[in-house]
Design a protein around this motif. Structure first.
Motif, PDB file in Angstrom:
ATOM      1  N   ASP A  64      12.386 -14.617 -20.152  1.00  0.00           N
ATOM      2  CA  ASP A  64      13.734 -14.716 -20.704  1.00  0.00           C
ATOM      3  C   ASP A  64      14.155 -13.457 -21.446  1.00  0.00           C
ATOM      4  O   ASP A  64      15.064 -13.484 -22.259  1.00  0.00           O
ATOM      5  N   ALA A  65      13.462 -12.332 -21.189  1.00  0.00           N
ATOM      6  CA  ALA A  65      13.789 -11.096 -21.888  1.00  0.00           C
ATOM      7  C   ALA A  65      13.287  -9.903 -21.083  1.00  0.00           C
ATOM      8  O   ALA A  65      12.478 -10.051 -20.157  1.00  0.00           O
ATOM      9  N   PHE A  66      13.796  -8.724 -21.442  1.00  0.00           N
ATOM     10  CA  PHE A  66      13.336  -7.479 -20.843  1.00  0.00           C
ATOM     11  C   PHE A  66      12.519  -6.742 -21.899  1.00  0.00           C
ATOM     12  O   PHE A  66      13.041  -6.389 -22.961  1.00  0.00           O
ATOM     13  N   ALA A  67      11.248  -6.521 -21.598  1.00  0.00           N
ATOM     14  CA  ALA A  67      10.342  -5.961 -22.591  1.00  0.00           C
ATOM     15  C   ALA A  67      10.462  -4.440 -22.626  1.00  0.00           C
ATOM     16  O   ALA A  67      10.536  -3.779 -21.589  1.00  0.00           O
ATOM     17  N   ARG A  68      10.464  -3.896 -23.817  1.00  0.00           N
ATOM     18  CA  ARG A  68      10.406  -2.447 -24.024  1.00  0.00           C
ATOM     19  C   ARG A  68       8.965  -2.129 -24.392  1.00  0.00           C
ATOM     20  O   ARG A  68       8.438  -2.622 -25.389  1.00  0.00           O
ATOM     21  N   VAL A  69       8.310  -1.316 -23.566  1.00  0.00           N
ATOM     22  CA  VAL A  69       6.868  -1.137 -23.690  1.00  0.00           C
ATOM     23  C   VAL A  69       6.500   0.333 -23.808  1.00  0.00           C
ATOM     24  O   VAL A  69       7.302   1.232 -23.530  1.00  0.00           O
ATOM     25  N   GLN A  70       5.244   0.533 -24.186  1.00  0.00           N
ATOM     26  CA  GLN A  70       4.649   1.868 -24.271  1.00  0.00           C
ATOM     27  C   GLN A  70       3.315   1.848 -23.551  1.00  0.00           C
ATOM     28  O   GLN A  70       2.545   0.890 -23.679  1.00  0.00           O
ATOM     29  N   VAL A  71       3.055   2.888 -22.751  1.00  0.00           N
ATOM     30  CA  VAL A  71       1.837   2.928 -21.962  1.00  0.00           C
ATOM     31  C   VAL A  71       1.285   4.353 -21.957  1.00  0.00           C
ATOM     32  O   VAL A  71       2.057   5.321 -22.002  1.00  0.00           O
ATOM     33  N   ARG A  72      -0.031   4.468 -21.886  1.00  0.00           N
ATOM     34  CA  ARG A  72      -0.666   5.783 -21.871  1.00  0.00           C
ATOM     35  C   ARG A  72      -1.494   5.937 -20.593  1.00  0.00           C
ATOM     36  O   ARG A  72      -2.162   5.005 -20.154  1.00  0.00           O
ATOM     37  N   GLY A  73      -1.416   7.110 -19.989  1.00  0.00           N
ATOM     38  CA  GLY A  73      -2.154   7.381 -18.763  1.00  0.00           C
ATOM     39  C   GLY A  73      -1.730   8.707 -18.180  1.00  0.00           C
ATOM     40  O   GLY A  73      -1.263   9.603 -18.899  1.00  0.00           O
ATOM     41  N   GLU A  74      -1.866   8.837 -16.845  1.00  0.00           N
ATOM     42  CA  GLU A  74      -1.468  10.084 -16.205  1.00  0.00           C
ATOM     43  C   GLU A  74      -0.800   9.800 -14.854  1.00  0.00           C
ATOM     44  O   GLU A  74      -1.088   8.806 -14.188  1.00  0.00           O
ATOM     45  N   TYR A  75       0.117  10.690 -14.484  1.00  0.00           N
ATOM     46  CA  TYR A  75       0.826  10.582 -13.214  1.00  0.00           C
ATOM     47  C   TYR A  75      -0.088  10.934 -12.044  1.00  0.00           C
ATOM     48  O   TYR A  75      -1.016  11.751 -12.182  1.00  0.00           O
ATOM     49  N   LEU A  76       0.184  10.326 -10.903  1.00  0.00           N
ATOM     50  CA  LEU A  76      -0.324  10.842  -9.642  1.00  0.00           C
ATOM     51  C   LEU A  76       0.710  11.870  -9.184  1.00  0.00           C
ATOM     52  O   LEU A  76       1.710  11.527  -8.541  1.00  0.00           O
ATOM     53  N   GLU A 134      -2.771  13.721 -19.632  1.00  0.00           N
ATOM     54  CA  GLU A 134      -2.567  12.350 -20.097  1.00  0.00           C
ATOM     55  C   GLU A 134      -1.444  12.327 -21.119  1.00  0.00           C
ATOM     56  O   GLU A 134      -1.381  13.192 -21.996  1.00  0.00           O
ATOM     57  N   ARG A 135      -0.581  11.336 -21.000  1.00  0.00           N
ATOM     58  CA  ARG A 135       0.540  11.248 -21.926  1.00  0.00           C
ATOM     59  C   ARG A 135       0.997   9.816 -22.112  1.00  0.00           C
ATOM     60  O   ARG A 135       0.597   8.913 -21.374  1.00  0.00           O
ATOM     61  N   THR A 136       1.863   9.628 -23.102  1.00  0.00           N
ATOM     62  CA  THR A 136       2.387   8.306 -23.435  1.00  0.00           C
ATOM     63  C   THR A 136       3.837   8.204 -22.975  1.00  0.00           C
ATOM     64  O   THR A 136       4.645   9.102 -23.253  1.00  0.00           O
ATOM     65  N   LEU A 137       4.146   7.121 -22.265  1.00  0.00           N
ATOM     66  CA  LEU A 137       5.497   6.874 -21.772  1.00  0.00           C
ATOM     67  C   LEU A 137       6.062   5.624 -22.437  1.00  0.00           C
ATOM     68  O   LEU A 137       5.327   4.726 -22.853  1.00  0.00           O
ATOM     69  N   GLN A 138       7.384   5.589 -22.459  1.00  0.00           N
ATOM     70  CA  GLN A 138       8.068   4.471 -23.114  1.00  0.00           C
ATOM     71  C   GLN A 138       9.337   4.122 -22.360  1.00  0.00           C
ATOM     72  O   GLN A 138      10.070   5.007 -21.904  1.00  0.00           O
TER      73      GLN A 138
END
Length: 249
Positions: A64-76, A134-138
């Motif tokens: 019932d909602a759209f989550a705003r999240v943060q994730v850490r990793g790396e791009y392919l 490696e970086r953090t995305l939001q």
């Protein structure tokens, strides 16, 4: 009812069934309009919602909602997908997606980098290289764009050069193309003034916005009224015609 003739049973049944059907369709259209308006309200408030950890949201995405999240990793960095010719402010172009490997996880998540204007992929600006560290995305964790009827089958499997282009973004096909499991939703990054990508994400209800649902509801309710009016007109008593008087010569 003195002004009406006694109707046949089948005409009563037919009128009743038609009227109820039209009323039900009208109510359904109103319900769909309210649903979409509620979705748009939730989406509007999601941009300012507190940031949540991606792992917790990925296990149980809110319904019932759209989550705003943060994730850490790396791009392919060498695996880019272009969704060809989405509409943004009436301009053609591509929406750019890149897989992202989450730190400490096996699954990939597809990142919506944003929109680049252009008349098809041949006239799209040069894609900037993705960072390899490696970086953090939001951003917002959203359902992927809808998948329509794909003539010709899986277009990704037929392409050997990157970036790969598709007119429908099918997460299952992307996962098969990458040979790695993907989370079912995509991460649409927050706006960044320093980025060349346009990141003004909106829910696409252009084909059937809430106002159009209400217009259809009015149409169905009009049909219901018309069915009753037609029934009454067809069964009203007609005044007996007076015989014409004949004058003898």
């Amino acid at each position: 009812m003195n002004g009406l003739r006694r109707p046949a049973w089948w005409s009563v049944l037919l009128t009743l069934a038609g009227t109820l059907l039209f009323l039900r369709l009208g109510m359904w259209q109103l319900h769909r309009a309210d649903e979409k308006e509620e979705i748009l309200r939730r989406y509007a408030t999601a941009a300012t919602a507190p940031v949540r950890d991606f792992a917790a949201v990925a296990e149980a995405p809110p319904k019932d909602a759209f989550a705003r999240v943060q994730v850490r990793g790396e791009y392919l960095v060498d695996r880019i997908y272009l969704l060809d010719n989405p509409k943004h402010d009436q301009r053609g172009g591509v929406e750019v997606y890149a897989p992202f490997r989450i730190h400490g996880g096996e699954h990939l998540v597809l990142i919506d980098l944003g929109f680049l204007p252009g008349n098809g992929t041949d006239q799209t600006p040069q894609l900037p290289p993705l960072p390899g560290d490696e970086r953090t995305l939001q951003g917002l964790y959203l359902p992927p764009p809808g998948v329509g009827y794909q003539m010709g089958g899986n277009a990704l499997a037929k392409q050997t050069r990157w970036p790969k282009t598709t007119i429908y973004l099918d997460v299952k096909q992307v996962a098969a193309d990458l040979g790695s499991p993907l989370y079912p939703l995509v991460l649409a990054l927050d706006a960044d003034p320093a980025s060349i990508y346009v990141r003004e994400h909106t829910l696409d209800f252009s084909a059937m916005p809430p106002a159009r649902h209400r217009a259809y509801a009015f149409q169905w309710f009009t049909f219901a009224v018309a069915a009753v009016v037609i029934f009454l007109i067809l069964h009203r008593r007609r005044k007996p015609s007076r015989p014409k008087s004949t004058d003898s010569p």
